[in-house]
Design a protein around this motif. Structure first.
Motif, PDB file in Angstrom:
ATOM      1  N   UNK A 142       0.838  -1.181   0.000  1.00  0.00           N
ATOM      2  CA  UNK A 142       0.000   0.000   0.000  1.00  0.00           C
ATOM      3  C   UNK A 142       0.886   1.249   0.000  1.00  0.00           C
ATOM      4  N   UNK A 143       0.355   2.322  -0.539  1.00  0.00           N
ATOM      5  CA  UNK A 143       1.036   3.606  -0.425  1.00  0.00           C
ATOM      6  C   UNK A 143       1.015   4.040   1.031  1.00  0.00           C
ATOM      7  N   UNK A 144       2.109   4.576   1.509  1.00  0.00           N
ATOM      8  CA  UNK A 144       2.191   5.027   2.897  1.00  0.00           C
ATOM      9  C   UNK A 144       2.309   6.551   2.944  1.00  0.00           C
ATOM     10  N   UNK A 145       1.879   7.117   4.070  1.00  0.00           N
ATOM     11  CA  UNK A 145       2.057   8.550   4.311  1.00  0.00           C
ATOM     12  C   UNK A 145       3.406   8.846   4.939  1.00  0.00           C
ATOM     13  N   UNK A 146       3.967   7.857   5.640  1.00  0.00           N
ATOM     14  CA  UNK A 146       5.263   8.031   6.291  1.00  0.00           C
ATOM     15  C   UNK A 146       5.852   6.663   6.587  1.00  0.00           C
ATOM     16  N   UNK A 147       7.184   6.619   6.681  1.00  0.00           N
ATOM     17  CA  UNK A 147       7.879   5.368   6.963  1.00  0.00           C
ATOM     18  C   UNK A 147       9.028   5.623   7.918  1.00  0.00           C
ATOM     19  N   UNK A 148       9.329   4.590   8.739  1.00  0.00           N
ATOM     20  CA  UNK A 148      10.469   4.629   9.650  1.00  0.00           C
ATOM     21  C   UNK A 148      11.380   3.445   9.352  1.00  0.00           C
ATOM     22  N   UNK A 149      12.693   3.696   9.362  1.00  0.00           N
ATOM     23  CA  UNK A 149      13.676   2.667   9.045  1.00  0.00           C
ATOM     24  C   UNK A 149      14.750   2.652  10.135  1.00  0.00           C
ATOM     25  N   UNK A 150      15.156   1.448  10.553  1.00  0.00           N
ATOM     26  CA  UNK A 150      16.257   1.343  11.497  1.00  0.00           C
ATOM     27  C   UNK A 150      16.347  -0.046  12.084  1.00  0.00           C
ATOM     28  N   UNK A 151      17.358  -0.288  12.919  1.00  0.00           N
ATOM     29  CA  UNK A 151      17.462  -1.585  13.595  1.00  0.00           C
ATOM     30  C   UNK A 151      16.228  -1.856  14.444  1.00  0.00           C
ATOM     31  N   UNK A 152      15.878  -3.124  14.606  1.00  0.00           N
ATOM     32  CA  UNK A 152      14.681  -3.475  15.367  1.00  0.00           C
ATOM     33  C   UNK A 152      14.738  -2.925  16.784  1.00  0.00           C
ATOM     34  N   UNK A 153      15.915  -2.942  17.395  1.00  0.00           N
ATOM     35  CA  UNK A 153      16.042  -2.408  18.756  1.00  0.00           C
ATOM     36  C   UNK A 153      15.667  -0.936  18.801  1.00  0.00           C
ATOM     37  N   UNK A 154      16.137  -0.167  17.833  1.00  0.00           N
ATOM     38  CA  UNK A 154      15.819   1.265  17.814  1.00  0.00           C
ATOM     39  C   UNK A 154      14.344   1.508  17.522  1.00  0.00           C
ATOM     40  N   UNK A 155      13.761   0.676  16.654  1.00  0.00           N
ATOM     41  CA  UNK A 155      12.322   0.801  16.395  1.00  0.00           C
ATOM     42  C   UNK A 155      11.525   0.588  17.683  1.00  0.00           C
ATOM     43  N   UNK A 156      11.846  -0.499  18.394  1.00  0.00           N
ATOM     44  CA  UNK A 156      11.121  -0.807  19.629  1.00  0.00           C
ATOM     45  C   UNK A 156      11.287   0.314  20.657  1.00  0.00           C
TER      46      UNK A 156
END
Length: 595
Positions: free
Chosen positions: A204-218
């Protein structure tokens, strides 16, 4: 996507992450060092919290299916080593209860309606992530932060989306889609609508995305790391709103002790509550009670019945009045039962002045009321040494009034920290409002001060004139109480200073007040001995009590945690009071106000 570890592996991870937290605390030279990612907690508070969490969920799992959370007696600690040991025992108790129950046994949880099973297996999964995030908190506080292990971070991110988002209710902003992308290869797509948050499959088209290591996401989802710790694309506002949306206070053990009032957030999530206000006809209650009625709550006011509110409001017609003499009923040991008998969700105690009285009320309400709020005072702090004074930086109190209020606040904080009744104390400055005399430029209630200033006559002042007083409008104090009720989880176990944005010193106060009458203040510094000779003992003593403390306070904690935003500068609050007194013929002045 990610795969949840097997049940036995979850138990091992609970032990591992809990041990990591305790290791960081045990190695710290000072257990009272603040935890930057939980700024109102010390390391001691953090390990106590983990202990209480594990005891709570061990009891919940052992009890099996239930409509109510378990009720636990608080555990006192005697020192850092003892507390670490108690925490280790609580972890062993939790893991033992989970292993005995197996992964599919039903039990009480707070995430009903999220779609996540209410089972011991779901509790085990949740407790892995709880311990992992708090282990990071402890490591960060001791300067040794470590990434959350990959398997925990991946599953923790998925669980956060299921539980925290699944129980957050409707998305309060325009619909949006957000993608989360872990460097380890997992991705999640979140669809945010008026129906809440749900995972979306496919592309799906997204309005925003976040990228990074899983630890940083959590850790970013749990607000341990800032948004800029991750690479972002798209609408930043959507990401900021997403990260601030769920009430993370609901992702731990309920901080009270069970009963119907402990269902998730004690109905403090925008729903109607029954609020009992003790002493609601006074300065603060004059404004707080109408606020609570307008917010949709059922309000009961307990007072001696000797006066009405200082300012009339139509909301009082909806308030149930209960007449009681607290002092007499405290002596008879019946006051707590009277309050509990009203079956409140929230109790606001505006007129408690001794530790004995406060303790008796807490002991009677424990397990029956979702939130007790106490009105303290800035005089829980003594004469200033460094300004502004925060909740934790004042000097010891002087005088029986301040000493008792400080003891009450400390007792309430410990009560909540040990797993007992959820409490909050708010500490106002010198309360000002229409209907009563304000503390004047000399730190007392002498009405002659206003006559002198309005006439432009010389005003003798004791000391140097730079002594400070910190006023606050009664409605701003009421605002603080209302916000603490609305944000129960954030306010639980905390104390907050609620004062005006700025403070006045004697010299500035006198000059501002004289200007209201078109005059200039002429100040004559005199010794305290001479000052006492020229006024009554009552006024002289009040001046000394206010001025020798010379206090100015920070409201940063209340602003950050509660959203406290006082409307009145101190001089505006005082002017409103003085104007009302003059208009009602209760204050004689030499010249009329020119404002």
């Amino acid at each position: 996507m990610s795969r949840t570890p097997a049940f036995e592996d979850l138990l091992v991870l609970i032990e591992d992450r809990s041990a990591a937290l305790r290791a960081a605390v045990a190695a710290a030279p000072d257990p009272d060092v603040r935890v930057s990612s939980c700024p109102d907690w010390s390391l001691r508070d953090l390990v106590r919290h983990l202990m209480n969490v594990h005891r709570f969920w061990a009891a919940a799992v052992a009890a099996g299916p239930s409509d109510e959370p378990p009720v636990l007696a608080p555990v006192a600690d005697t020192g850092q080593a003892d507390l670490v040991g108690l925490s280790a025992a609580a972890t062993e108790e939790l893991v033992g209860a989970l292993r005995a129950a197996g992964p599919t046994s039903g039990c009480w949880t707070w995430w009903a309606g999220s779609g996540v099973p209410m089972t011991s297996g779901a509790v085990a999964r949740h407790q892995v992530h709880e311990a992992a995030v708090h282990a990071f908190d402890a490591q960060l506080a001791t300067g040794t932060p470590q990434p959350v292990p990959e398997v925990v971070a991946l599953d923790g991110t998925a669980a956060f989306l299921d539980v925290a988002h699944g129980t957050a209710g409707p998305w309060p902003r325009r619909p949006a889609r957000v993608g989360l992308h872990a460097a380890e290869g997992a991705s999640w797509l979140i669809e945010l609508t008026g129906s809440g948050a749900r995972g979306a499959g496919g592309s799906h088209r997204t309005d925003a995305d976040l990228y990074g290591p899983a630890s940083d996401l959590l850790l970013t989802l749990h607000r341990r790391l800032p948004l800029d710790s991750l690479r972002s694309e798209g609408d930043r506002a959507v990401l900021e709103n997403l990260l601030s949306w769920p009430d993370l206070g609901q992702t731990d053990v309920p901080r009270g002790n069970g009963g119907a009032t402990e269902q998730r957030n004690s109905r403090a999530d925008g729903k109607r509550m029954r609020v009992v206000v003790i002493g609601g006809s006074g300065h603060i209650g004059t404004f707080l009670v109408p606020r609570l009625v307008r917010a949709g709550h059922e309000v009961i006011n307990i007072s001696r019945g000797t006066r009405s509110a200082y300012v009339g409001a139509p909301e009082w017609e909806q308030v149930r009045q209960v007449v009681a003499d607290r002092q007499q009923e405290d002596s008879a040991g019946t006051f707590g039962a009277r309050v509990a008998g009203l079956a409140p969700d929230v109790v606001v105690d505006l007129v408690c002045f001794t530790l004995e009285s406060a303790t008796a009320l807490v002991e009677r309400l424990r397990g029956e009321v979702g939130h007790l709020l106490h009105c303290g005072t800035v005089w829980r702090h003594g004469p200033s040494h460094k300004l502004p004074i925060s909740e934790s930086t004042g000097t010891p109190p002087v005088g029986e009034y301040g000493v008792q209020k400080d003891r009450i606040a400390r007792m309430l904080k410990e009560e909540t920290a040990s797993g007992g009744l959820v409490t909050t104390s708010l500490h106002p400055g010198h309360i000002v409002g229409p209907g009563w005399h304000p503390i004047g430029p000399l730190g007392n209630l002498d009405p002659a001060v206003w006559s002198t200033l309005s006439a432009g006559k010389p005003l003798p002042i004791p000391g140097s004139g730079v002594e400070s007083m910190h006023h606050v409008h009664a409605d701003d104090v009421a605002q603080g109480f209302e916000q603490a009720i609305e944000r129960r989880d954030a306010a639980a176990g905390e104390d907050f200073t609620v004062v005006a944005p700025t403070a006045l010193n004697v010299r500035g106060y006198a000059h501002i007040a004289a200007g209201w009458f078109g005059q200039s203040a002429t100040l004559e510094p005199v010794s305290w001995e001479r000052f006492r000779e020229g006024t009554s003992p009552e006024h002289a003593e009040a001046s000394w009590e206010h001025l020798h403390r010379s206090q100015c306070f920070s409201i940063e904690k209340a602003r950050t945690v509660l959203g406290y935003a006082p409307r009145y500068e101190p001089e505006d609050a005082v002017l409103e009071s003085v104007r009302g007194l003059i208009e009602r013929g209760e204050l004689e002045v030499a010249h009329p106000l020119v404002l």
